[in-house]
Design an enzyme around this catalytic site. Sequence first.
Site, short mmCIF file in Angstrom:
data_model
loop_
_atom_site.label_atom_id
_atom_site.label_comp_id
_atom_site.label_asym_id
_atom_site.label_seq_id
_atom_site.Cartn_x
_atom_site.Cartn_y
_atom_site.Cartn_z
N THR A 144 0.82 -1.20 0.00
CA THR A 144 0.00 0.00 0.00
C THR A 144 0.86 1.25 0.00
OG1 THR A 144 -1.63 1.25 1.27
CG2 THR A 144 -0.21 -0.17 2.54
N SER A 179 -1.79 3.00 10.62
CA SER A 179 -2.74 2.14 11.34
C SER A 179 -2.08 0.78 11.54
CB SER A 179 -4.04 1.94 10.55
OG SER A 179 -3.81 1.08 9.44
N TYR A 181 -3.26 -1.90 10.50
CA TYR A 181 -3.36 -2.54 9.19
C TYR A 181 -2.18 -2.12 8.31
CZ TYR A 181 -4.03 -2.31 4.23
OH TYR A 181 -3.78 -2.35 2.89
N HIS A 182 -1.98 -0.79 8.16
CA HIS A 182 -0.92 -0.33 7.26
C HIS A 182 0.44 -0.87 7.72
CE1 HIS A 182 -4.00 2.74 6.02
NE2 HIS A 182 -3.41 2.59 4.85
N LYS A 185 1.56 -4.18 6.26
CA LYS A 185 2.14 -4.14 4.91
C LYS A 185 3.63 -3.85 4.98
CE LYS A 185 -1.71 -4.73 2.58
NZ LYS A 185 -1.95 -5.89 1.74
P1 NAD Z 1 -11.09 -7.45 0.09
O1 NAD Z 1 -11.25 -7.56 1.56
O2 NAD Z 1 -12.25 -7.08 -0.74
O3 NAD Z 1 -10.48 -8.82 -0.47
C1 NAD Z 1 -9.54 -9.59 0.22
C2 NAD Z 1 -9.92 -11.06 0.03
O4 NAD Z 1 -8.95 -11.86 0.71
C3 NAD Z 1 -11.28 -11.40 0.61
O5 NAD Z 1 -12.06 -12.08 -0.35
C4 NAD Z 1 -10.96 -12.27 1.82
O6 NAD Z 1 -11.96 -13.23 2.05
C5 NAD Z 1 -9.62 -12.88 1.44
N1 NAD Z 1 -8.75 -13.22 2.58
C6 NAD Z 1 -8.37 -12.43 3.62
N2 NAD Z 1 -7.56 -13.11 4.46
C7 NAD Z 1 -7.39 -14.34 3.92
C8 NAD Z 1 -6.66 -15.50 4.33
N3 NAD Z 1 -5.93 -15.52 5.44
N4 NAD Z 1 -6.71 -16.60 3.54
C9 NAD Z 1 -7.45 -16.61 2.40
N5 NAD Z 1 -8.18 -15.54 1.98
C10 NAD Z 1 -8.14 -14.43 2.73
O7 NAD Z 1 -9.89 -6.42 -0.15
P2 NAD Z 1 -9.45 -5.66 -1.50
O8 NAD Z 1 -9.97 -4.29 -1.44
O9 NAD Z 1 -9.74 -6.51 -2.67
O10 NAD Z 1 -7.88 -5.60 -1.28
C11 NAD Z 1 -7.05 -6.63 -1.79
C12 NAD Z 1 -5.59 -6.33 -1.44
O11 NAD Z 1 -5.20 -5.09 -2.01
C13 NAD Z 1 -5.34 -6.21 0.06
O12 NAD Z 1 -4.11 -6.81 0.37
C14 NAD Z 1 -5.28 -4.72 0.29
O13 NAD Z 1 -4.47 -4.43 1.38
C15 NAD Z 1 -4.69 -4.22 -1.01
N6 NAD Z 1 -5.10 -2.84 -1.31
C16 NAD Z 1 -6.44 -2.52 -1.46
C17 NAD Z 1 -6.80 -1.20 -1.74
C18 NAD Z 1 -8.24 -0.77 -1.89
O14 NAD Z 1 -8.48 0.44 -2.04
N7 NAD Z 1 -9.20 -1.66 -1.87
C19 NAD Z 1 -5.79 -0.24 -1.87
C20 NAD Z 1 -4.46 -0.60 -1.71
C21 NAD Z 1 -4.12 -1.91 -1.43
N1 USQ Z 2 -11.55 9.79 4.82
C1 USQ Z 2 -12.44 10.83 4.92
N2 USQ Z 2 -13.77 10.54 4.92
C2 USQ Z 2 -14.25 9.28 4.79
C3 USQ Z 2 -13.34 8.21 4.68
C4 USQ Z 2 -11.99 8.50 4.70
O1 USQ Z 2 -12.04 11.99 5.02
O2 USQ Z 2 -15.47 9.10 4.81
C5 USQ Z 2 -10.11 10.07 4.80
C6 USQ Z 2 -9.31 9.31 5.86
O3 USQ Z 2 -9.26 10.02 7.07
C7 USQ Z 2 -7.95 9.19 5.17
C8 USQ Z 2 -8.30 9.12 3.69
O4 USQ Z 2 -9.63 9.60 3.56
O5 USQ Z 2 -7.20 10.35 5.38
C9 USQ Z 2 -8.23 7.72 3.11
O6 USQ Z 2 -9.05 6.85 3.87
P1 USQ Z 2 -9.65 5.52 3.20
O7 USQ Z 2 -10.52 4.85 4.18
O8 USQ Z 2 -10.18 5.83 1.87
O9 USQ Z 2 -8.29 4.69 2.89
P2 USQ Z 2 -7.29 3.93 3.85
O10 USQ Z 2 -7.77 3.79 5.23
O11 USQ Z 2 -5.93 4.53 3.64
O12 USQ Z 2 -7.28 2.48 3.23
C10 USQ Z 2 -7.57 2.18 1.84
C11 USQ Z 2 -7.75 0.67 1.75
C12 USQ Z 2 -6.43 0.00 2.12
C13 USQ Z 2 -5.32 0.54 1.27
C14 USQ Z 2 -5.24 2.06 1.34
C15 USQ Z 2 -4.30 2.64 0.31
O13 USQ Z 2 -8.80 0.23 2.59
O14 USQ Z 2 -6.55 -1.40 1.94
O15 USQ Z 2 -4.09 0.00 1.69
O16 USQ Z 2 -6.53 2.61 1.02
S1 USQ Z 2 -3.45 4.04 0.90
O17 USQ Z 2 -4.42 5.04 1.33
O18 USQ Z 2 -2.60 4.49 -0.16
O19 USQ Z 2 -2.69 3.60 2.07
#
Ligand code: NAD
Ligand code: USQ
Length: 382
Positions: A144, A179, A181-182, A185
């Site tokens: 991320t 976070s 979560y972050h 990564k």
């Molecule tokens: P998502 O939650 O929709 O999909 C993740 C999938 O992985 C789900 O279907 C879940 O069931 C499966 N999963 C989770 N843990 C598992 C495990 N231990 N074993 C097997 N399956 C498992 O998430 P997404 O939005 O599709 O994100 C996918 C990836 O991309 C993540 O690693 C996320 O961190 C990364 N990412 C997402 C975004 C975004 O904006 N959605 C941005 C940046 C990075």
């Molecule tokens: N935010 C708002 N209002 C909202 C929701 C979010 O102002 O209703 C703000 C948050 O405070 C934050 C920013 O928008 O500053 C982004 O928040 P987000 O929830 O859109 O994104 P984030 O929590 O960073 O996570 C998402 C995905 C995660 C991925 C990440 C990419 O859920 O899996 O890793 O985006 S990045 O942001 O580049 O880290």
Amino acid sequence: MRIIIAGGDGFCGWPTALYLSKQGHEVTIVDNLVRRRMDEELHSNSVTPLATLEERVAKWMELTGKEIKTFIGDLNHYDFLCEVFRQTEPEVFVHFAEQRSAPYSMIDREHAIYTQSNNVLGNLNVLYAIKEFGPECHLIKLGTMGEYGAPNIDIEEGYIEIEHNGRKDRMPYPKQPGSFYHLTKVHDSHNIMFACKIWGIRATDLNQGIVYGLHTEETELDAVLNNRLDYDGVFGTALNRFLIQAAIGHDLTVYGAGGQTRAFLNIKDTVRCVEIAANNPADKGEFRVFNQFTEYFSVKELAERTKRVAEEMGLSVGISHIENPRVEAEEHYYHAINTNLRELGLEPNLLTDNVLKGILEVALENKDRVIKDNVLPKVSWR
Ligand code: NAD
Ligand code: USQ
């Protein structure tokens, strides 16, 4: 190529599986379906109705004649993962399968522990499985942009050259994630980098920005192939959330001042970036980092754009600056480099008004599914 998509039932993984299957690759989805169970835990849902994974792959087969195999199981069950490797002999392992919500990881101790063990240990299992069963397999790992945080200098792609006391070295770029979560990564990146060094694994870390949109050419073929679209305060992400809020007449929820600037990309570019990485594998022992985004915006800017486009469509939209539930800078410098994927051929789908309208139209069609109670954020970082 034989490609495993771990997390292939999720928001990014499902359209990627379809797209790579369409290109003629032999695609296998591995997923434990935990994301669907989290909807139940949070009493939430996707704005778009979701077919089961079984129905999804059956429909794909019916429409295209292409088979996507599925393995339902957890990356943290090593015996299961070994069996998947034995049966599929993957040349590429695309790893989306992690708990990806920052708010979910900040709910309480249990959710932080779950997120860190699910993500960090799952990824470690993948590294061991590659070492044991597929040392030539190319790991494409979703990281991320949030690994870097918001430093007061330009963000490079994974590495930075540092001069210190007259000596120079190319070092991993400093990480300041926001976070638990972050942080997973960051831990994953370190583990992968180390595994590449000691075992000669080839890996690409895709430091992806926030993904918006839901449809790709493939998911649009039939309602059964629908992608999920999250809007709740836990899994909904900034731009998609604003568009759904506009559709239901809720004020757009900008957290604090709204100067938080983040990197974004269209889901159509997510699938293409994974294809580009797969077609151009990392060398043996190489830990390669690509910053996977196409543009960056402040959340305030996105709220204003959403409001303007929604008003052009006849909707009435307000913007509320609500108290920020997160601990983060609300005004800061942001400049990140993203040349690697562009140089390998990525043609970005930029955020135009038409793109915003397209997502808003889907949200309007399904707005009765939105559970209004889930829209405001409830998880606090403090
Ligand atoms: P998502 O939650 O929709 O999909 C993740 C999938 O992985 C789900 O279907 C879940 O069931 C499966 N999963 C989770 N843990 C598992 C495990 N231990 N074993 C097997 N399956 C498992 O998430 P997404 O939005 O599709 O994100 C996918 C990836 O991309 C993540 O690693 C996320 O961190 C990364 N990412 C997402 C975004 C975004 O904006 N959605 C941005 C940046 C990075
Ligand atoms: N935010 C708002 N209002 C909202 C929701 C979010 O102002 O209703 C703000 C948050 O405070 C934050 C920013 O928008 O500053 C982004 O928040 P987000 O929830 O859109 O994104 P984030 O929590 O960073 O996570 C998402 C995905 C995660 C991925 C990440 C990419 O859920 O899996 O890793 O985006 S990045 O942001 O580049 O880290």
